[in-house]
Design a protein around this motif. Structure first.
Motif, mmCIF file in Angstrom:
data_model
loop_
_atom_site.group_PDB
_atom_site.id
_atom_site.type_symbol
_atom_site.label_atom_id
_atom_site.label_comp_id
_atom_site.label_asym_id
_atom_site.label_seq_id
_atom_site.Cartn_x
_atom_site.Cartn_y
_atom_site.Cartn_z
ATOM 1 N N LEU A 82 35.908 -17.262 34.100
ATOM 2 C CA LEU A 82 35.886 -17.369 32.643
ATOM 3 C C LEU A 82 36.352 -18.771 32.291
ATOM 4 O O LEU A 82 37.515 -19.126 32.498
ATOM 5 N N ARG A 83 35.423 -19.578 31.745
ATOM 6 C CA ARG A 83 35.735 -20.988 31.493
ATOM 7 C C ARG A 83 35.552 -21.314 30.018
ATOM 8 O O ARG A 83 34.468 -21.116 29.464
ATOM 9 N N PRO A 84 36.600 -21.799 29.357
ATOM 10 C CA PRO A 84 36.441 -22.227 27.959
ATOM 11 C C PRO A 84 35.764 -23.586 27.866
ATOM 12 O O PRO A 84 35.920 -24.439 28.750
ATOM 13 N N THR A 85 34.984 -23.794 26.813
ATOM 14 C CA THR A 85 34.323 -25.064 26.545
ATOM 15 C C THR A 85 34.643 -25.499 25.120
ATOM 16 O O THR A 85 35.311 -24.780 24.374
ATOM 17 N N ARG A 86 34.130 -26.658 24.729
ATOM 18 C CA ARG A 86 34.391 -27.165 23.392
ATOM 19 C C ARG A 86 33.664 -26.383 22.307
ATOM 20 O O ARG A 86 33.954 -26.545 21.120
ATOM 21 N N THR A 87 32.725 -25.536 22.697
ATOM 22 C CA THR A 87 31.973 -24.760 21.706
ATOM 23 C C THR A 87 32.043 -23.262 21.933
ATOM 24 O O THR A 87 31.587 -22.504 21.077
ATOM 25 N N GLY A 88 32.577 -22.808 23.052
ATOM 26 C CA GLY A 88 32.587 -21.370 23.307
ATOM 27 C C GLY A 88 33.202 -21.036 24.646
ATOM 28 O O GLY A 88 34.136 -21.696 25.110
ATOM 29 N N LEU A 89 32.667 -19.986 25.272
ATOM 30 C CA LEU A 89 33.138 -19.518 26.570
ATOM 31 C C LEU A 89 31.944 -19.395 27.513
ATOM 32 O O LEU A 89 30.832 -19.058 27.079
ATOM 33 N N VAL A 90 32.201 -19.637 28.783
ATOM 34 C CA VAL A 90 31.183 -19.450 29.820
ATOM 35 C C VAL A 90 31.708 -18.397 30.784
ATOM 36 O O VAL A 90 32.769 -18.569 31.400
ATOM 37 N N MET A 117 31.374 -12.938 18.705
ATOM 38 C CA MET A 117 30.990 -14.323 18.942
ATOM 39 C C MET A 117 29.785 -14.662 18.079
ATOM 40 O O MET A 117 29.116 -13.770 17.538
ATOM 41 N N PHE A 118 29.510 -15.948 17.946
ATOM 42 C CA PHE A 118 28.383 -16.362 17.106
ATOM 43 C C PHE A 118 27.056 -16.200 17.830
ATOM 44 O O PHE A 118 26.047 -15.825 17.233
ATOM 45 N N GLY A 119 27.019 -16.499 19.114
ATOM 46 C CA GLY A 119 25.776 -16.384 19.867
ATOM 47 C C GLY A 119 26.059 -16.147 21.337
ATOM 48 O O GLY A 119 27.097 -16.569 21.872
ATOM 49 N N VAL A 120 25.141 -15.463 22.009
ATOM 50 C CA VAL A 120 25.269 -15.172 23.443
ATOM 51 C C VAL A 120 23.914 -15.412 24.097
ATOM 52 O O VAL A 120 22.896 -14.877 23.638
ATOM 53 N N THR A 121 23.891 -16.216 25.129
ATOM 54 C CA THR A 121 22.690 -16.442 25.937
ATOM 55 C C THR A 121 23.062 -16.291 27.400
ATOM 56 O O THR A 121 24.239 -16.404 27.775
ATOM 57 N N GLY A 128 21.809 -12.490 41.972
ATOM 58 C CA GLY A 128 22.985 -11.654 41.791
ATOM 59 C C GLY A 128 24.091 -12.269 40.973
ATOM 60 O O GLY A 128 25.101 -11.609 40.736
ATOM 61 N N VAL A 129 23.942 -13.509 40.514
ATOM 62 C CA VAL A 129 24.970 -14.190 39.724
ATOM 63 C C VAL A 129 24.356 -14.642 38.412
ATOM 64 O O VAL A 129 23.333 -15.331 38.404
ATOM 65 N N VAL A 130 24.961 -14.243 37.301
ATOM 66 C CA VAL A 130 24.465 -14.546 35.964
ATOM 67 C C VAL A 130 25.542 -15.301 35.204
ATOM 68 O O VAL A 130 26.729 -14.955 35.268
ATOM 69 N N GLU A 131 25.111 -16.347 34.486
ATOM 70 C CA GLU A 131 26.020 -17.113 33.637
ATOM 71 C C GLU A 131 25.748 -16.751 32.177
ATOM 72 O O GLU A 131 24.630 -16.922 31.690
ATOM 73 N N VAL A 132 26.762 -16.243 31.497
ATOM 74 C CA VAL A 132 26.670 -15.856 30.089
ATOM 75 C C VAL A 132 27.420 -16.904 29.271
ATOM 76 O O VAL A 132 28.632 -17.080 29.436
ATOM 77 N N ARG A 133 26.693 -17.606 28.397
ATOM 78 C CA ARG A 133 27.287 -18.629 27.538
ATOM 79 C C ARG A 133 27.443 -18.051 26.136
ATOM 80 O O ARG A 133 26.468 -17.612 25.516
ATOM 81 N N MET A 134 28.674 -18.051 25.639
ATOM 82 C CA MET A 134 28.986 -17.525 24.319
ATOM 83 C C MET A 134 29.505 -18.651 23.439
ATOM 84 O O MET A 134 30.408 -19.389 23.844
ATOM 85 N N ARG A 161 21.840 -27.914 22.020
ATOM 86 C CA ARG A 161 21.259 -26.581 22.049
ATOM 87 C C ARG A 161 22.164 -25.585 21.341
ATOM 88 O O ARG A 161 23.344 -25.831 21.117
ATOM 89 N N GLU A 162 21.608 -24.430 21.020
ATOM 90 C CA GLU A 162 22.366 -23.421 20.296
ATOM 91 C C GLU A 162 23.494 -22.820 21.122
ATOM 92 O O GLU A 162 24.421 -22.232 20.563
ATOM 93 N N ASP A 163 23.445 -22.955 22.445
ATOM 94 C CA ASP A 163 24.536 -22.453 23.275
ATOM 95 C C ASP A 163 25.615 -23.500 23.517
ATOM 96 O O ASP A 163 26.547 -23.270 24.289
ATOM 97 N N GLY A 164 25.511 -24.659 22.840
ATOM 98 C CA GLY A 164 26.528 -25.690 22.954
ATOM 99 C C GLY A 164 26.263 -26.719 24.034
ATOM 100 O O GLY A 164 26.980 -27.718 24.110
ATOM 101 N N SER A 165 25.246 -26.518 24.865
ATOM 102 C CA SER A 165 24.930 -27.492 25.908
ATOM 103 C C SER A 165 24.053 -28.605 25.344
ATOM 104 O O SER A 165 23.474 -28.485 24.263
ATOM 105 N N VAL A 166 23.951 -29.688 26.085
ATOM 106 C CA VAL A 166 23.179 -30.850 25.656
ATOM 107 C C VAL A 166 21.728 -30.681 26.088
ATOM 108 O O VAL A 166 21.440 -30.261 27.213
ATOM 109 N N HIS A 167 20.823 -31.011 25.175
ATOM 110 C CA HIS A 167 19.394 -30.981 25.486
ATOM 111 C C HIS A 167 18.962 -32.391 25.893
ATOM 112 O O HIS A 167 19.094 -33.343 25.123
ATOM 113 N N TYR A 168 18.464 -32.527 27.102
ATOM 114 C CA TYR A 168 18.059 -33.814 27.654
ATOM 115 C C TYR A 168 16.530 -33.922 27.661
ATOM 116 O O TYR A 168 15.822 -32.932 27.812
#
Length: 450
Positions: A82-90, A117-121, A128-134, A161-168
């Motif tokens: 569980l990792r916090p970010t500047r826009t949400g949680l991963v 939360m505001f959004g979940v992707t 077998g491993v899924v990353e959920v960005r909130m 992007r809407e999940d807080g990541s940068v679009h390149y």
């Protein structure tokens, strides 16, 4: 007790004010801690309510019956990080046997409500491993790009992007792209961010702006070539096709395919060549493609066919020669004439801002990501700059570019004007840079001279 009450009231008032006026500050100060506790406390019950649990293993059931213990509860995916970010949680989850990544994606909206939360992707990291960005707040309402972004050759950050990541915009991965958008949809701002990201790089910028150059000519100090009319654009594209042929001849002479050279060193495009021999990559920006495809007379039709043929050739063959296309327009479909759908098929990256009709959305995503069509026509008019970005893989994201004024883009291009490469084959199209008075006088004098 009174002092404690006053302090508590002040903290609550400050939190409410930050959440209203500065949601990013509120998230970093209060929201991230509360959200992490909420996720950890509610996790098992939420997963059970969303149908994301599996029955206990048979050996556990047998052991419980044998030892007369309570029946084990259903098991949710295991939290690996569980990792916090500047826009949400991963949240990184390890799926249980029998679970699938599509189960998490289908439950994204229910997880958003359950965790407040505001959004979940979600995305699959590996089997077998899924990353959920909130995201904890609407990151696209007021776009703030992170201070540090990943820098790489021919890869520039252009939006959030809407999940807080940068679009390149990665030209090595997606060589050519199409950008659509109605008037006042934010398409020009997206283009300015693209130019601003490319300006510090070792790349040649070539522009085609048939609106008399009002969009691209203010940025002329960073452009190696510019065209402001269809006639000039046809000559410029022919010069680019000739440059492409010259680059391929260079690659052919430097392929190093003799038996004493390892296979990894054989050159098939400009990025396999040594640094001292590598030609400068070229990014071609077309501001309004419809102006190049429309015609009213037979002569204009011949010019139009010449332009579209050159664009198709560059789209089909230009990647290995380091020539990349950025096609922009309000509409882009078969009504623009023959060759247009062939050109569109080569434009892997698709970005659609607010569009006026569903047909335009189908032009952008109908052949690669049908699910994005509905999202593209639902963009509200008041959210200028909001767009849907997709590619041939079928995935798509909501993005929004930070507002960059024309003055900011001009200042940035002027700062990096010394990085503008001088390409001999494009020298006749090198824009004239000078004061506004000089440019106006030269524009008035040119018809008389002719």
């Amino acid at each position: 007790m009174t002092a404690f009450t006053v302090a508590l009231v002040l903290v609550v008032a400050a939190a409410g004010l930050l959440r209203w006026r500065r949601p990013a500050w509120y998230w970093l100060a209060f929201g991230v801690t509360l959200a992490a506790l909420r996720v950890l406390v509610r996790y098992r019950s939420v997963m059970d309510a969303c149908g994301l649990t599996v029955p206990p293993a048979r050996w556990r059931l047998a052991l419980a019956r044998t030892t007369n213990r309570p029946i084990p509860e259903p098991r949710p995916p295991r939290i690996r990080r569980l990792r916090p970010t500047r826009t949400g949680l991963v949240l990184r989850l390890k799926l249980r046997p029998g679970q699938d990544v599509f189960d998490i994606a289908a439950a994204s909206d229910r997880l958003r409500h359950s965790f407040s939360m505001f959004g979940v992707t979600s995305r699959e990291v590996r089997s077998g491993v899924v990353e959920v960005r909130m995201t904890g707040y609407d990151v696209l309402k007021r776009v703030q790009m992170p201070a540090e972004t990943e820098t790489r050759a021919m890869r520039v950050p252009v939006a959030l992007r809407e999940d807080g990541s940068v679009h390149y915009r990665d030209y090595r991965a997606i060589p050519h792209a199409l950008t659509l958008g109605a008037t006042e949809s934010g398409k020009s701002v997206y283009q300015r961010n693209l130019v601003a990201g490319l300006a510090p790089l070792d790349v040649a910028l070539v522009g085609i702006d048939c609106k008399q150059g009002v969009e691209l000519f203010p940025l002329a100090r960073r452009f190696s070539a510019l065209a402001d009319s269809p006639d000039t654009a046809a000559e410029l594209l022919d010069a680019l096709v000739a440059r492409m042929a010259d680059v391929y001849r260079l690659i052919r002479t430097q392929q190093r395919i003799t038996v004493d050279v390892p296979d990894a060193e054989i050159a098939a495009d400009i990025w396999d060549l040594p640094d001292e021999l590598r030609p400068t990559p070229v990014v071609v920006l077309v501001d309004e493609v419809a102006e190049l495809a429309l015609y009213a007379t037979k002569e204009e039709e011949r010019r139009r066919d010449r332009i579209i043929t050159a664009l198709v050739r560059l789209a089909q063959l230009g990647r290995a020669a380091g020539i990349y296309l950025e096609i922009c327009g309000q509409r882009f479909g078969s009504e623009l004439g023959k060759g247009i759908t062939m050109l569109r098929a080569q434009l892997t990256g698709r970005t659609a801002h607010r569009l006026n009709d569903e047909t335009s959305a189908n032009m952008a995503f109908g052949d690669i990501a049908p699910d994005a069509v509905l999202a593209a026509i639902q963009i509200p008019a008041e959210l200028r700059g909001l767009a849907i970005a997709g590619d041939a893989s079928g995935g798509w994201h909501r993005i929004r570019a930070p507002h960059t004024s024309l003055r900011q883009a001009v200042n940035l291009c002027n700062r990096y004007a010394d990085r503008t490469p001088d390409l001999p084959e494009l020298a006749p199209f090198r824009p004239t840079t000078g004061t506004s008075t000089e440019l106006v006088l030269s524009a008035k004098a040119s018809p008389a001279t002719a």
